[in-house]
Design an enzyme around this catalytic site. Structure first.
Site, PDB file in Angstrom:
ATOM      1  N   ASP A  42     -35.207 -36.454  12.190  1.00  0.00           N
ATOM      2  CA  ASP A  42     -33.889 -36.964  12.077  1.00  0.00           C
ATOM      3  C   ASP A  42     -33.119 -36.611  10.927  1.00  0.00           C
ATOM      4  O   ASP A  42     -33.096 -36.229  10.029  1.00  0.00           O
ATOM      5  CB  ASP A  42     -33.388 -38.391  11.809  1.00  0.00           C
ATOM      6  CG  ASP A  42     -33.976 -38.998  13.146  1.00  0.00           C
ATOM      7  OD1 ASP A  42     -34.593 -38.951  14.468  1.00  0.00           O
ATOM      8  OD2 ASP A  42     -34.387 -39.945  12.898  1.00  0.00           O
ATOM      9  N   GLU A 212     -26.910 -40.734  20.318  1.00  0.00           N
ATOM     10  CA  GLU A 212     -27.365 -40.950  19.587  1.00  0.00           C
ATOM     11  C   GLU A 212     -27.212 -39.599  18.266  1.00  0.00           C
ATOM     12  O   GLU A 212     -26.777 -38.280  18.923  1.00  0.00           O
ATOM     13  CB  GLU A 212     -28.270 -41.550  19.075  1.00  0.00           C
ATOM     14  CG  GLU A 212     -29.002 -40.626  19.786  1.00  0.00           C
ATOM     15  CD  GLU A 212     -31.126 -41.202  19.389  1.00  0.00           C
ATOM     16  OE1 GLU A 212     -30.944 -42.472  19.748  1.00  0.00           O
ATOM     17  OE2 GLU A 212     -31.918 -40.636  20.243  1.00  0.00           O
TER      18      GLU A 212
END
Ligand code: FUB
Length: 330
Positions: A42, A212
């Site tokens: 991420d 997401e």
């Protein structure tokens, strides 16, 4: 061919490649992927002053995710690790699953937004928090003593926030897991959210296939909204995008930007974009899983070039093992 000759030829090739990748001063001029060692996911890539920064998730079992390291570089090739810039000592309500940083510089400070505790129910304490520091290397300290967003609105798990500054100076946060994306308007202190002009506080802006990892980029007056699709533990995880005329959307899916390449890696997703110093010099910072690896947490942080087409669409990214050329900020 004689095996000694083959061996000699291989050594010469290796030496030439190494020399080619270095300057007279011995400094590497190209990166490799991953750009730094370790399991990190991420990645939030950002430029602060004369340094590039990457703030990633420490990719490990949830109960071990109690801190985050950061990495800085003058040129996208040489990276320095800053251990534990955000850590459990400075977040009283953190129990596990410290995820997906978003970091901005504003008001003479650095604001570090994070997800914590992977909540499933509103009876649990967790969600999106914010920590503040005077320097990009921290130490970042929780600003509120509780989550900024700790409830489940419109079906969106409160994780994976990205904070975007529009040209008029207004900051918006896009966030959400479980296939739903909300946007909220940030207060000027950047540690609060305030209602929109129509009185609502949460607007659902979920595009088709969204799972997401939202990200927003403004380029040539258009809003490029991006997100991850698929299961982050699987090979098909990928990134897609939409182009809109407003930060509120609608975000109509255009197509994929990043996906697995059976010759390079799989599970490529949850990205961010960095602008280099050159005209139209763009980099995608993302995580991927090496071929043959199946541990969901085996995620490594990589950088490759991203290019816009003349018509404003984005070319699908070509993942590389060799990485990118150095691009010093000064
Ligand atoms: O790293 C934990 C979670 O995995 C992130 O919040 C998701 O976006 C996925 O990358």
């Amino acid at each position: 061919m004689n095996s000694k000759i083959v061996f000699f030829f291989m050594i010469m090739c290796c030496c030439s490649v190494t020399l080619f990748a270095q300057t007279n001063t011995g400094k590497k001029q190209t990166s490799t992927n991953p750009v730094f060692d370790g399991w990190y996911a991420d990645p939030e890539g950002v430029v602060f002053g004369d340094k590039y920064w990457i703030y990633p998730t420490y990719s490990a079992p949830f109960e071990q995710q109690l801190y985050m390291d950061a990495f800085s570089s003058p040129d996208l090739v040489h990276w320095r690790k800053h251990p534990k810039v955000l850590s459990v000592e400075n977040i009283s309500w953190l129990r596990n699953a410290l995820w997906a940083p978003a970091v901005i510089e504003a008001n003479g400070k650095y604001y570090f937004y994070f997800g914590a505790n992977n909540i499933y129910h509103e009876s649990e304490v967790g969600g999106i928090g914010v920590a503040v520091a005077d320097r990009p290397e921290g130490p970042f300290k929780d600003a509120l003593g509780k989550p900024l967003i700790g409830k489940i609105v419109n079906g969106a798990q409160p994780i994976d926030q990205f904070v975007f500054k529009d040209d008029d100076g207004q900051y918006y946060m896009y966030y959400g897991g479980w296939g739903h994306c909300n946007m909220v308007k940030m207060g000027s202190d950047l540690i609060s959210i305030v209602p929109f002009e129509d009185g609502t506080t949460y607007k659902e802006v979920t595009p088709e296939n969204y799972i997401e990892g939202p990200f927003m980029l403004k380029h040539n007056g258009k809003y490029y909204f991006m997100w991850s699709e698929g299961d982050w533990t699987g090979p098909d995880y990928c990134v897609a995008y939409a182009i809109a005329d407003s930060p509120f959307g609608p975000f109509k899916r255009v197509g994929k930007i990043l996906e697995q390449d059976t010759k390079i890696a799989n599970g490529a997703g949850h990205h961010s974009i960095i602008k280099g110093p050159g005209k139209d010099e763009w980099y995608i910072v993302y995580h991927r899983r090496p071929l043959g690896e199946t541990d969901g947490n085996y995620r490594i942080t990589c950088i490759d070039r991203m290019y816009f087409n003349k018509n404003g669409t984005i070319k699908p990214v070509k993942m590389t093992s060799g990485g990118i050329k150095a691009s010093p900020l000064r």
